[in-house]
Design an enzyme around this catalytic site. Structure first.
Site, PDB file in Angstrom:
ATOM      1  N   ASP A 172      48.166  31.011 -82.109  1.00 53.85           N
ATOM      2  CA  ASP A 172      47.377  31.056 -83.342  1.00 53.85           C
ATOM      3  C   ASP A 172      47.837  32.150 -84.303  1.00 53.85           C
ATOM      4  O   ASP A 172      47.633  32.041 -85.507  1.00 53.85           O
ATOM      5  CB  ASP A 172      45.897  31.299 -83.010  1.00 53.85           C
ATOM      6  CG  ASP A 172      45.340  30.269 -82.036  1.00 53.85           C
ATOM      7  OD1 ASP A 172      46.024  29.266 -81.773  1.00 53.85           O
ATOM      8  OD2 ASP A 172      44.225  30.492 -81.524  1.00 53.85           O
ATOM      9  N   ASP A 258      46.011  29.615 -89.644  1.00 59.86           N
ATOM     10  CA  ASP A 258      46.378  30.040 -88.296  1.00 59.86           C
ATOM     11  C   ASP A 258      47.723  29.395 -88.004  1.00 59.86           C
ATOM     12  O   ASP A 258      47.994  28.280 -88.469  1.00 59.86           O
ATOM     13  CB  ASP A 258      45.344  29.556 -87.267  1.00 59.86           C
ATOM     14  CG  ASP A 258      44.201  30.549 -87.068  1.00 59.86           C
ATOM     15  OD1 ASP A 258      44.095  31.514 -87.852  1.00 59.86           O
ATOM     16  OD2 ASP A 258      43.413  30.356 -86.126  1.00 59.86           O
ATOM     17  N   HIS A 309      43.436  23.917 -85.749  1.00 64.20           N
ATOM     18  CA  HIS A 309      44.679  23.827 -84.964  1.00 64.20           C
ATOM     19  C   HIS A 309      45.042  22.367 -84.684  1.00 64.20           C
ATOM     20  O   HIS A 309      44.230  21.597 -84.218  1.00 64.20           O
ATOM     21  CB  HIS A 309      44.572  24.616 -83.662  1.00 64.20           C
ATOM     22  CG  HIS A 309      44.077  26.015 -83.901  1.00 64.20           C
ATOM     23  ND1 HIS A 309      43.296  26.681 -83.009  1.00 64.20           N
ATOM     24  CD2 HIS A 309      44.269  26.852 -84.941  1.00 64.20           C
ATOM     25  CE1 HIS A 309      43.014  27.886 -83.487  1.00 64.20           C
ATOM     26  NE2 HIS A 309      43.603  28.010 -84.673  1.00 64.20           N
ATOM     27  N   ASP A 311      47.150  21.198 -82.497  1.00 64.54           N
ATOM     28  CA  ASP A 311      47.752  20.899 -81.194  1.00 64.54           C
ATOM     29  C   ASP A 311      46.838  20.239 -80.165  1.00 64.54           C
ATOM     30  O   ASP A 311      47.196  20.129 -78.985  1.00 64.54           O
ATOM     31  CB  ASP A 311      48.464  22.139 -80.614  1.00 64.54           C
ATOM     32  CG  ASP A 311      47.582  23.373 -80.534  1.00 64.54           C
ATOM     33  OD1 ASP A 311      46.393  23.292 -80.889  1.00 64.54           O
ATOM     34  OD2 ASP A 311      48.093  24.432 -80.111  1.00 64.54           O
ATOM     35  N   CYS A 417      48.492  26.379 -76.711  1.00 65.43           N
ATOM     36  CA  CYS A 417      47.862  27.492 -77.438  1.00 65.43           C
ATOM     37  C   CYS A 417      48.250  28.856 -76.865  1.00 65.43           C
ATOM     38  O   CYS A 417      48.333  29.833 -77.595  1.00 65.43           O
ATOM     39  CB  CYS A 417      46.348  27.398 -77.343  1.00 65.43           C
ATOM     40  SG  CYS A 417      45.686  25.792 -77.690  1.00 65.43           S
TER      41      CYS A 417
HETATM   42  N1  ARG Z   1      40.066  23.053 -82.248  1.00 65.15           N
HETATM   43  C1  ARG Z   1      40.735  22.352 -81.176  1.00 65.15           C
HETATM   44  C2  ARG Z   1      39.789  21.395 -80.510  1.00 65.15           C
HETATM   45  O1  ARG Z   1      38.690  21.779 -80.269  1.00 65.15           O
HETATM   46  C3  ARG Z   1      41.285  23.316 -80.179  1.00 65.15           C
HETATM   47  C4  ARG Z   1      42.526  23.915 -80.666  1.00 65.15           C
HETATM   48  C5  ARG Z   1      43.128  24.830 -79.695  1.00 65.15           C
HETATM   49  N2  ARG Z   1      44.415  25.201 -80.153  1.00 65.15           N
HETATM   50  C6  ARG Z   1      44.832  26.452 -80.278  1.00 65.15           C
HETATM   51  N3  ARG Z   1      46.055  26.663 -80.705  1.00 65.15           N
HETATM   52  N4  ARG Z   1      44.051  27.481 -80.028  1.00 65.15           N
HETATM   53  O2  ARG Z   1      40.127  20.281 -80.196  1.00 65.15           O
END
Ligand code: ARG
Length: 433
Positions: A172, A258, A309, A311, A417
């Site tokens: 991040d 991020d 994010h 990913d 992540c």
């Molecule tokens: N917001 C995403 C979800 O809840 C999680 C993302 C996690 N990724 C990261 N690089 N911290 O599906």
């Protein structure tokens, strides 16, 4: 001292899968760096010169290069996060956390404060250390963030928080785009100084690689007026109604992103407007990277009503292949661009284990947060059998490595992540000609 090297792998019970493969690289230089850190403060420039000279022939060796153009090139070096000294994220304009478990919610009454339990930290560290061992076994050199005391409160001229967070989701805070490292402009106050945990790594790389560019986006003010607090009051129906506006809890006054809002396909990178990334942030990236011939695109996922994010939503598996989230399809206008250029989307199945740890603020889709470590090679959470099979039988992966990682989930992420690729063997491919 506030900053020290991460001492050792988790002790005792954690020995079974724990270890400290990743620490070898820096433990040999720990004395040197510990000295130079103090030397800088107390002895000034003379000491610093010695420090620089020593680093030139330092234990990391010559010829290290920062390089990562894609999500799939052969991984040679990466950083793996640490859970040490993790604290609960404070309630703040960029994050209003919730306890997922109704029973625990009743018992605790409110969102906890301060440090997480040592048991919870050890459990996450055990899995992170195991990831380090697995990566080293695959020939990937690993580095770790420095251990910092995140329980310290923060006060800047414009905001204050009671404690900071953790350096677990390094994805991040910083990204490698080609030969450039970019420090993100994050939106969470408790993460304001998280980048400091990897600054020594950045300094080392920058000294050793004369071609590396090192950029940091303007530090956001994180003042109250950077946020749109009314967004938190919207019901899901209202969010659904407004989903094509892509407006969330930050406004568009200051560039915000991020690093994990970005994904790489060589000459083209894609950035998702989200709770952690606004259009000004995407525009900042576009202007900074245009001179290097990198094209910055936005990627929209309207059905994710509280996105952050990319990913767990849109995971590039290799050239022309993306793992997509069946509940968060990419916007039609974006999809066309990918399809015109010959890309295929493969929908991920529902998670085998959709359960969310009580304090996790992420969705069940952490299941998709896999780590591609080379062409045809991927690390997947061990319980996600369906996805492992999909990757093997329908996506051409020949090596699928399952490892336990669910204890890291409450720290905000899974395998992707928790890592930051500093070197892949890949080039500035053009897959959107
Ligand atoms: N917001 C995403 C979800 O809840 C999680 C993302 C996690 N990724 C990261 N690089 N911290 O599906």
């Amino acid at each position: 001292p506030i900053i020290r090297k991460r001492s050792s792998s988790p002790s005792g019970a954690c020995g079974a899968i724990g270890g400290h493969g990743g620490h070898r690289a820096f433990s040999s230089s720990a004395g040197l760096r510990g000295l130079s850190w103090q030397g800088r403060r107390s002895f000034g420039s003379e000491a610093r010169e010695v420090h620089v000279a020593q680093h030139k022939v330092g234990p990391q060796g010559h010829g290290r290069k920062l390089n990562a153009w894609t999500q799939w090139g052969e991984l040679k070096e990466c950083v793996v996060g640490v859970a040490d000294n993790a604290c609960f994220p404070p309630v703040q304009p960029a994050m209003i956390p919730e306890i997922n478990d109704p029973v625990l919610r009743n018992v605790l009454g409110e969102w906890p404060r301060g440090r997480k339990s040592q048991r919870c930290i050890d459990a996450a560290n055990q899995e992170l250390d195991n990831l380090v061992n697995v990566l080293e076994g695959e020939g990937v050199k690993t580095l770790r963030p420095e251990v910092m005391d995140w329980s310290q409160p923060l006060r800047t001229p414009l905001f204050a928080v009671e404690n900071q967070y953790v350096a677990c989701c390094v994805r991040d805070t910083v990204i490698t785009v080609g030969k450039t490292a970019i420090e993100a402009a994050m939106s969470r106050r408790d993460r304001y100084f998280e980048i400091l945990a990897v600054r020594q790594i950045l300094r080392d790389l920058w000294r050793e690689d004369p071609e590396m560019l090192w950029k940091a986006a303007p530090k956001p003010s994180m003042a109250d007026d950077m946020y749109d607090l009314s967004w938190w009051d919207w019901t899901d129906e209202e969010r659904y109604e407004h989903m094509h506006k892509y407006r969330y809890c930050i406004n568009n006054e200051e560039p915000i992103f991020d690093a994990a809002d970005i994904t790489r396909c060589g000459k083209d990178i894609f950035v998702q407007p989200s709770m952690t990334c606004n259009y000004a942030g995407i525009e900042w990236l576009r202007r900074e990277l245009a001179p290097q011939g990198i094209r910055v695109h936005s990627a929209h996922f309207p059905y994710d009503l509280a996105p952050s994010h990319i990913d767990c939503t849109f995971v590039i598996l290799g050239p022309h292949l993306v793992l997509t989230n069946p509940e968060r399809p990419i916007a039609d206008r974006d999809a066309e661009f990918w399809k015109e250029n010959g890309w295929q989307f493969v929908d991920c199945g529902q998670p085998d284990n959709p359960e969310r740890p009580a304090f996790s603020q992420s969705s069940k889709w952490l299941s998709m947060n896999i780590f591609v470590i080379g062409p045809g090679k991927v690390i997947v959470e061990e319980q996600e059998k369906g996805l492992q099979n999909l990757l093997k039988h329908q996506c051409g992966f020949t090596t699928v490595i399952p490892i336990p990682f669910r204890n890291v989930f409450e720290y905000g992420g899974s395998l992707h992540c928790s890592t930051w690729d500093t070197r892949r063997e890949d080039d500035m491919v053009d897959l959107f000609p």
